[in-house]
Design a protein around this motif. Sequence first.
Motif, PDB file in Angstrom:
ATOM      1  N   THR A  37       0.883  -1.153   0.000  1.00 26.64           N
ATOM      2  CA  THR A  37       0.000   0.000   0.000  1.00 26.64           C
ATOM      3  C   THR A  37       0.923   1.205   0.000  1.00 26.64           C
ATOM      4  N   ALA A  38       0.711   2.129  -0.925  1.00 23.83           N
ATOM      5  CA  ALA A  38       1.622   3.263  -1.068  1.00 23.83           C
ATOM      6  C   ALA A  38       0.971   4.558  -0.589  1.00 23.83           C
ATOM      7  N   LEU A  39       1.719   5.270   0.231  1.00 20.35           N
ATOM      8  CA  LEU A  39       1.312   6.573   0.751  1.00 20.35           C
ATOM      9  C   LEU A  39       2.386   7.596   0.396  1.00 20.35           C
ATOM     10  N   LEU A  40       2.107   8.853   0.692  1.00 24.60           N
ATOM     11  CA  LEU A  40       3.090   9.902   0.442  1.00 24.60           C
ATOM     12  C   LEU A  40       3.802  10.266   1.737  1.00 24.60           C
ATOM     13  N   SER A  41       5.072  10.567   1.602  1.00 27.16           N
ATOM     14  CA  SER A  41       5.884  11.015   2.726  1.00 27.16           C
ATOM     15  C   SER A  41       6.476  12.371   2.385  1.00 27.16           C
ATOM     16  N   SER A  42       6.393  13.291   3.336  1.00 30.45           N
ATOM     17  CA  SER A  42       7.005  14.606   3.108  1.00 30.45           C
ATOM     18  C   SER A  42       8.437  14.646   3.624  1.00 30.45           C
ATOM     19  N   ASP A  43       8.852  13.612   4.369  1.00 35.49           N
ATOM     20  CA  ASP A  43      10.189  13.595   4.962  1.00 35.49           C
ATOM     21  C   ASP A  43      10.607  12.138   5.202  1.00 35.49           C
ATOM     22  N   VAL A  44      11.553  11.669   4.410  1.00 31.93           N
ATOM     23  CA  VAL A  44      11.977  10.270   4.474  1.00 31.93           C
ATOM     24  C   VAL A  44      12.469   9.901   5.872  1.00 31.93           C
ATOM     25  N   ARG A  45      13.360  10.679   6.434  1.00 30.34           N
ATOM     26  CA  ARG A  45      13.923  10.343   7.751  1.00 30.34           C
ATOM     27  C   ARG A  45      12.843  10.317   8.834  1.00 30.34           C
ATOM     28  N   ARG A  46      11.929  11.284   8.789  1.00 27.42           N
ATOM     29  CA  ARG A  46      10.849  11.315   9.774  1.00 27.42           C
ATOM     30  C   ARG A  46       9.961  10.074   9.645  1.00 27.42           C
ATOM     31  N   SER A  47       9.678   9.655   8.417  1.00 32.19           N
ATOM     32  CA  SER A  47       8.882   8.446   8.204  1.00 32.19           C
ATOM     33  C   SER A  47       9.617   7.206   8.708  1.00 32.19           C
ATOM     34  N   ILE A  48      10.916   7.122   8.443  1.00 25.98           N
ATOM     35  CA  ILE A  48      11.703   5.981   8.926  1.00 25.98           C
ATOM     36  C   ILE A  48      11.763   5.969  10.447  1.00 25.98           C
ATOM     37  N   ASP A  49      11.980   7.137  11.044  1.00 25.56           N
ATOM     38  CA  ASP A  49      11.992   7.207  12.513  1.00 25.56           C
ATOM     39  C   ASP A  49      10.668   6.731  13.096  1.00 25.56           C
ATOM     40  N   PHE A  50       9.561   7.080  12.457  1.00 34.13           N
ATOM     41  CA  PHE A  50       8.245   6.711  12.967  1.00 34.13           C
ATOM     42  C   PHE A  50       7.954   5.221  12.740  1.00 34.13           C
ATOM     43  N   TYR A  51       8.064   4.783  11.493  1.00 35.55           N
ATOM     44  CA  TYR A  51       7.657   3.408  11.170  1.00 35.55           C
ATOM     45  C   TYR A  51       8.673   2.359  11.618  1.00 35.55           C
ATOM     46  N   GLN A  52       9.943   2.627  11.453  1.00 35.06           N
ATOM     47  CA  GLN A  52      10.959   1.669  11.897  1.00 35.06           C
ATOM     48  C   GLN A  52      11.326   1.902  13.359  1.00 35.06           C
ATOM     49  N   GLY A  53      11.558   3.152  13.720  1.00 32.20           N
ATOM     50  CA  GLY A  53      12.007   3.456  15.073  1.00 32.20           C
ATOM     51  C   GLY A  53      10.925   3.273  16.123  1.00 32.20           C
ATOM     52  N   LEU A  54       9.738   3.835  15.886  1.00 29.69           N
ATOM     53  CA  LEU A  54       8.667   3.773  16.880  1.00 29.69           C
ATOM     54  C   LEU A  54       7.847   2.490  16.775  1.00 29.69           C
ATOM     55  N   LEU A  55       7.343   2.199  15.581  1.00 30.91           N
ATOM     56  CA  LEU A  55       6.459   1.038  15.415  1.00 30.91           C
ATOM     57  C   LEU A  55       7.216  -0.271  15.178  1.00 30.91           C
ATOM     58  N   GLU A  56       8.513  -0.170  14.904  1.00 34.75           N
ATOM     59  CA  GLU A  56       9.378  -1.342  14.697  1.00 34.75           C
ATOM     60  C   GLU A  56       8.982  -2.171  13.482  1.00 34.75           C
ATOM     61  N   PHE A  57       8.605  -1.475  12.394  1.00 37.36           N
ATOM     62  CA  PHE A  57       8.389  -2.102  11.101  1.00 37.36           C
ATOM     63  C   PHE A  57       9.681  -1.896  10.304  1.00 37.36           C
ATOM     64  N   PRO A  58      10.454  -2.949  10.064  1.00 34.53           N
ATOM     65  CA  PRO A  58      11.758  -2.777   9.428  1.00 34.53           C
ATOM     66  C   PRO A  58      11.693  -2.157   8.029  1.00 34.53           C
ATOM     67  N   LEU A  59      12.570  -1.200   7.789  1.00 34.00           N
ATOM     68  CA  LEU A  59      12.760  -0.648   6.451  1.00 34.00           C
ATOM     69  C   LEU A  59      13.407  -1.743   5.610  1.00 34.00           C
ATOM     70  N   THR A  60      12.842  -2.049   4.444  1.00 33.60           N
ATOM     71  CA  THR A  60      13.369  -3.152   3.633  1.00 33.60           C
ATOM     72  C   THR A  60      14.091  -2.692   2.366  1.00 33.60           C
ATOM     73  N   GLU A  61      13.756  -1.491   1.876  1.00 38.66           N
ATOM     74  CA  GLU A  61      14.413  -1.006   0.658  1.00 38.66           C
ATOM     75  C   GLU A  61      14.058   0.452   0.442  1.00 38.66           C
ATOM     76  N   ILE A  62      14.953   1.148  -0.248  1.00 42.19           N
ATOM     77  CA  ILE A  62      14.694   2.519  -0.699  1.00 42.19           C
ATOM     78  C   ILE A  62      15.408   2.698  -2.026  1.00 42.19           C
ATOM     79  N   PHE A  63      14.682   3.232  -3.011  1.00 39.45           N
ATOM     80  CA  PHE A  63      15.276   3.516  -4.317  1.00 39.45           C
ATOM     81  C   PHE A  63      14.503   4.655  -4.970  1.00 39.45           C
ATOM     82  N   GLU A  64      15.038   5.137  -6.097  1.00 36.43           N
ATOM     83  CA  GLU A  64      14.360   6.212  -6.803  1.00 36.43           C
ATOM     84  C   GLU A  64      13.103   5.655  -7.467  1.00 36.43           C
ATOM     85  N   ASN A  65      12.011   6.388  -7.347  1.00 32.08           N
ATOM     86  CA  ASN A  65      10.759   5.998  -7.987  1.00 32.08           C
ATOM     87  C   ASN A  65      10.916   6.102  -9.497  1.00 32.08           C
ATOM     88  N   ARG A  66      10.487   5.089 -10.206  1.00 34.25           N
ATOM     89  CA  ARG A  66      10.662   5.055 -11.668  1.00 34.25           C
ATOM     90  C   ARG A  66       9.836   6.107 -12.399  1.00 34.25           C
TER      91      ARG A  66
END
Length: 164
Positions: A37-66
């Motif tokens: 499910t794809a959502l929009l993020s206004s700040d990559v680091r803030r999203s990673i801190d929230f989803y990986q850091g707080l909720l403990e959902f591991p970041l699995t990949e990041i790349f440029e959107n095609r």
Amino acid sequence: MSIDMDFITKDRERIKKEYLREEGLRPASTARGIHHTALLSSDVRRSIDFYQGLLEFPLTEIFENRDYAGSDHFFFDVGAGNLLAFFTLPGLDLGPYAEVLGGLHHIAISVTPENWDYLRAKLDVAGVDYMVESKSSLYFKGPDGERLELLADPLGEMYGTKVL
């Protein structure tokens, strides 16, 4: 505006009778599952801190959107082979997240009752406001305003009703 609750209830029953098949009579789905499910993020680091850091959902990949040069497409593991994905779209002023009729209402993520209590405590410590509903649903907003639900029911069940 008046809502005809009697009609709605009877129509729901007609729909169930017409379309809903018992588990053993249901055909297999042509799908393998929700890839992401794809959502929009206004700040990559803030999203990673929230989803990986707080909720403990591991970041699995990041790349440029095609589809958009300079944008990011990144993914979090939310269990059972499912991913929650985000895009950044630099240079576009998309404004804040808005829950609108016909749009995304919320994303419900199943967690064990133990993890539900654990993550609720983490939300408390982080100062994230939330609402508890039916003693097993925890509703709160993500870093861009997206509505999330942590549901302490097993996959395929909701509030004691088998839905899969």
